[in-house]
Design a protein around this motif. Structure first.
Motif, short mmCIF file in Angstrom:
data_model
loop_
_atom_site.label_atom_id
_atom_site.label_comp_id
_atom_site.label_asym_id
_atom_site.label_seq_id
_atom_site.Cartn_x
_atom_site.Cartn_y
_atom_site.Cartn_z
N MET A 164 0.91 -1.31 -0.05
CA MET A 164 0.00 -0.16 -0.03
C MET A 164 0.81 1.37 -0.08
SD MET A 164 -3.19 1.33 0.25
CE MET A 164 -4.12 0.10 0.95
N LEU A 165 1.70 1.31 0.82
CA LEU A 165 2.68 2.41 0.93
C LEU A 165 3.42 2.86 -0.45
CD1 LEU A 165 4.08 2.35 4.79
CD2 LEU A 165 2.44 3.68 3.68
N THR A 166 3.98 1.68 -0.87
CA THR A 166 4.79 1.72 -1.96
C THR A 166 3.88 2.41 -3.01
OG1 THR A 166 6.09 -0.21 -1.36
CG2 THR A 166 5.97 0.41 -3.95
N GLY A 167 2.67 1.67 -3.26
CA GLY A 167 1.57 2.24 -4.52
C GLY A 167 1.29 3.89 -4.03
N VAL A 168 1.07 4.29 -3.02
CA VAL A 168 0.74 5.49 -2.77
C VAL A 168 2.03 6.37 -2.91
CG1 VAL A 168 -0.10 7.19 -1.04
CG2 VAL A 168 -0.92 5.01 -1.15
N ILE A 169 3.15 5.93 -2.31
CA ILE A 169 4.16 6.93 -2.58
C ILE A 169 4.70 6.95 -4.04
CG2 ILE A 169 6.72 7.31 -2.04
CD1 ILE A 169 6.24 5.80 0.63
N GLY A 170 4.70 5.77 -4.74
CA GLY A 170 5.13 5.75 -6.23
C GLY A 170 4.17 6.47 -6.73
N THR A 171 3.02 6.57 -6.76
CA THR A 171 1.82 7.33 -7.42
C THR A 171 1.96 8.70 -7.39
OG1 THR A 171 0.56 5.50 -7.50
CG2 THR A 171 -0.52 7.50 -8.26
N ALA A 172 2.41 9.38 -5.92
CA ALA A 172 2.49 10.63 -5.57
C ALA A 172 3.86 11.22 -6.25
CB ALA A 172 2.61 10.66 -4.01
N LEU A 173 5.13 10.57 -6.13
CA LEU A 173 6.12 10.91 -6.67
C LEU A 173 6.40 10.69 -8.13
CD1 LEU A 173 8.43 10.24 -3.54
CD2 LEU A 173 7.47 12.24 -4.20
N GLY A 174 5.78 9.53 -8.61
CA GLY A 174 6.11 9.32 -9.90
C GLY A 174 5.99 10.24 -11.06
N PRO A 175 4.80 10.89 -11.11
CA PRO A 175 4.60 12.15 -12.04
C PRO A 175 5.86 13.12 -11.98
CG PRO A 175 2.71 11.60 -11.09
CD PRO A 175 3.68 10.70 -10.37
N ILE A 200 -2.20 0.84 -8.23
CA ILE A 200 -2.62 2.23 -8.03
C ILE A 200 -1.85 3.06 -8.81
CG2 ILE A 200 -2.29 4.10 -6.08
CD1 ILE A 200 -2.19 2.23 -3.98
N GLY A 201 -0.56 2.76 -9.31
CA GLY A 201 -0.08 3.49 -10.25
C GLY A 201 -0.75 3.15 -11.61
N THR A 202 -1.25 1.96 -11.88
CA THR A 202 -1.91 1.77 -13.30
C THR A 202 -3.09 2.56 -13.17
OG1 THR A 202 -1.01 -0.49 -13.16
CG2 THR A 202 -3.06 -0.14 -14.44
N ALA A 203 -3.96 2.68 -12.27
CA ALA A 203 -5.07 3.67 -12.00
C ALA A 203 -4.55 5.19 -12.66
CB ALA A 203 -5.70 3.72 -10.80
N ARG A 204 -3.48 5.50 -11.97
CA ARG A 204 -2.71 6.99 -12.29
C ARG A 204 -2.51 6.94 -14.01
NH1 ARG A 204 -2.54 12.28 -12.28
NH2 ARG A 204 -0.72 12.88 -13.33
N ALA A 205 -1.97 5.94 -14.29
CA ALA A 205 -1.54 6.04 -15.70
C ALA A 205 -2.84 6.04 -16.71
CB ALA A 205 -0.57 4.59 -15.96
N SER A 210 -4.70 6.04 -22.61
CA SER A 210 -5.01 4.52 -22.89
C SER A 210 -3.53 4.02 -23.18
CB SER A 210 -5.75 4.22 -23.95
OG SER A 210 -5.93 2.99 -24.40
N GLU A 211 -2.58 4.16 -23.99
CA GLU A 211 -1.35 3.56 -23.98
C GLU A 211 -0.37 3.68 -22.63
OE1 GLU A 211 2.51 4.15 -26.84
OE2 GLU A 211 0.80 5.38 -27.07
N CYS A 212 -0.57 4.73 -22.06
CA CYS A 212 0.24 4.68 -20.65
C CYS A 212 -0.52 3.51 -19.81
CB CYS A 212 0.05 5.90 -20.19
SG CYS A 212 1.04 6.31 -18.71
N GLY A 213 -1.84 3.47 -19.82
CA GLY A 213 -2.48 2.53 -18.91
C GLY A 213 -2.26 1.01 -19.18
N ALA A 214 -2.14 0.88 -20.56
CA ALA A 214 -1.70 -0.58 -21.18
C ALA A 214 -0.62 -0.94 -20.63
CB ALA A 214 -1.93 -0.38 -22.73
N PHE A 215 0.55 -0.03 -21.07
CA PHE A 215 1.94 -0.43 -20.57
C PHE A 215 2.28 -0.70 -18.98
CE2 PHE A 215 2.84 0.49 -24.80
CZ PHE A 215 3.96 -0.44 -24.99
N ALA A 216 1.34 0.15 -18.31
CA ALA A 216 1.26 0.17 -16.63
C ALA A 216 0.70 -1.11 -16.49
CB ALA A 216 0.39 1.28 -16.17
N ALA A 217 -0.28 -1.55 -16.93
CA ALA A 217 -0.93 -2.90 -16.72
C ALA A 217 -0.06 -4.04 -17.03
CB ALA A 217 -2.46 -3.09 -17.37
#
Length: 242
Positions: A164-175, A200-205, A210-217
């Motif tokens: 959970m923490l990895t997903g939240v932190i990665g999504t917050a700092l990733g962009p 969580i990052g896939t949802a952000r992607a 759509s292409e960004c989300g596809a590669f995230a998935a």
């Protein structure tokens, strides 16, 4: 209405079989509204809704086992939702085929380095085997991370927290990090989200394209499969060298 009546009504609401489902949906809707209204990446809906649910359960005196049993219908929907990720994958299948080898190499190298660096840093800070085993799968989806952690002698509940923490932190700092290093290609951004922040990052992607989300998935799925197969071997090798 008297205090006794209010308490009676409140107890009837909490004891209702649909209370866990209603609580979960309301918490997530509020967290999603707050996230969109504020625009703060730190206020990830998953984290905020989790805190709201935990706080409500503590206030109501409901144990987790009861809540989990009542919220089973929502947990059941995780399967169809995960399968639905095949839609963006199918829509971008040509791009995925063109980049198949770079994607596979990225997942293998990036996933291996992530696990090794995590274990080495945690060990240098004095972490013991249960914590190391729980940390090893922090970058994969929660079901896989919990199973792998138990197989390696870790704690499934602790592994879930790390995921959970990895997903939240990665999504917050990733962009911010991707923007800092001027990474603009949808495939590269999506793969980064999927490998480092899983679901969580896939949802952000998917919010980006759509292409960004596809590669995230794709990155999340490949890393999950590879981790489930190779992680026990990799962690055994790393721990043997410590």
């Amino acid at each position: 209405m008297s205090e006794f009546s209010w308490l009676t009504v409140g107890r009837l609401v909490v004891d209702h079989p649909l209370f866990p489902v209603g609580l979960t949906l309301l918490a997530f809707q509020f967290a999603l509204w707050l996230y969109r209204r504020s625009g703060w990446l730190v206020l990830q809906p998953v984290m905020v809704s989790m805190l709201l649910v935990v706080g409500t359960l503590l206030a109501c005196g409901m144990d987790y086992a009861t809540y989990r049993e009542g919220a089973a219908p929502i947990a059941f929907l995780l399967g169809p939702v995960t399968i639905a990720l095949a839609v963006p994958l199918y829509n971008n299948i040509k791009r995925i085929r063109l980049l198949a080898m770079p994607v596979l190499l990225t997942v293998l190298v990036g996933g291996t380095l992530t696990v090794m660096l995590t274990l080495l840093i945690a060990h240098s800070m004095g972490a013991q085997l249960p914590v190391l085993a729980s940390l090893s799968g922090k970058s994969v989806t929660m079901p896989i991370a919990m199973l792998v952690a138990e197989q390696l002698g870790g704690l499934a509940s602790l592994a879930a927290v790390f995921v959970m923490l990895t997903g939240v932190i990665g999504t917050a700092l990733g962009p911010w990090l991707l923007g800092l290093f001027k990474v603009t290609h949808p495939a590269a951004r999506g793969l980064s989200y999927g490998i480092n922040a899983h679901a969580i990052g896939t949802a952000r992607a998917l919010e980006e394209s759509s292409e960004c989300g596809a590669f995230a998935a794709l990155g999340m799925s490949l890393l999950g499969v590879i981790s489930a197969v190779l992680l026990p071997l990799l962690m055994g090798w790393v721990l043997a060298g410590l």
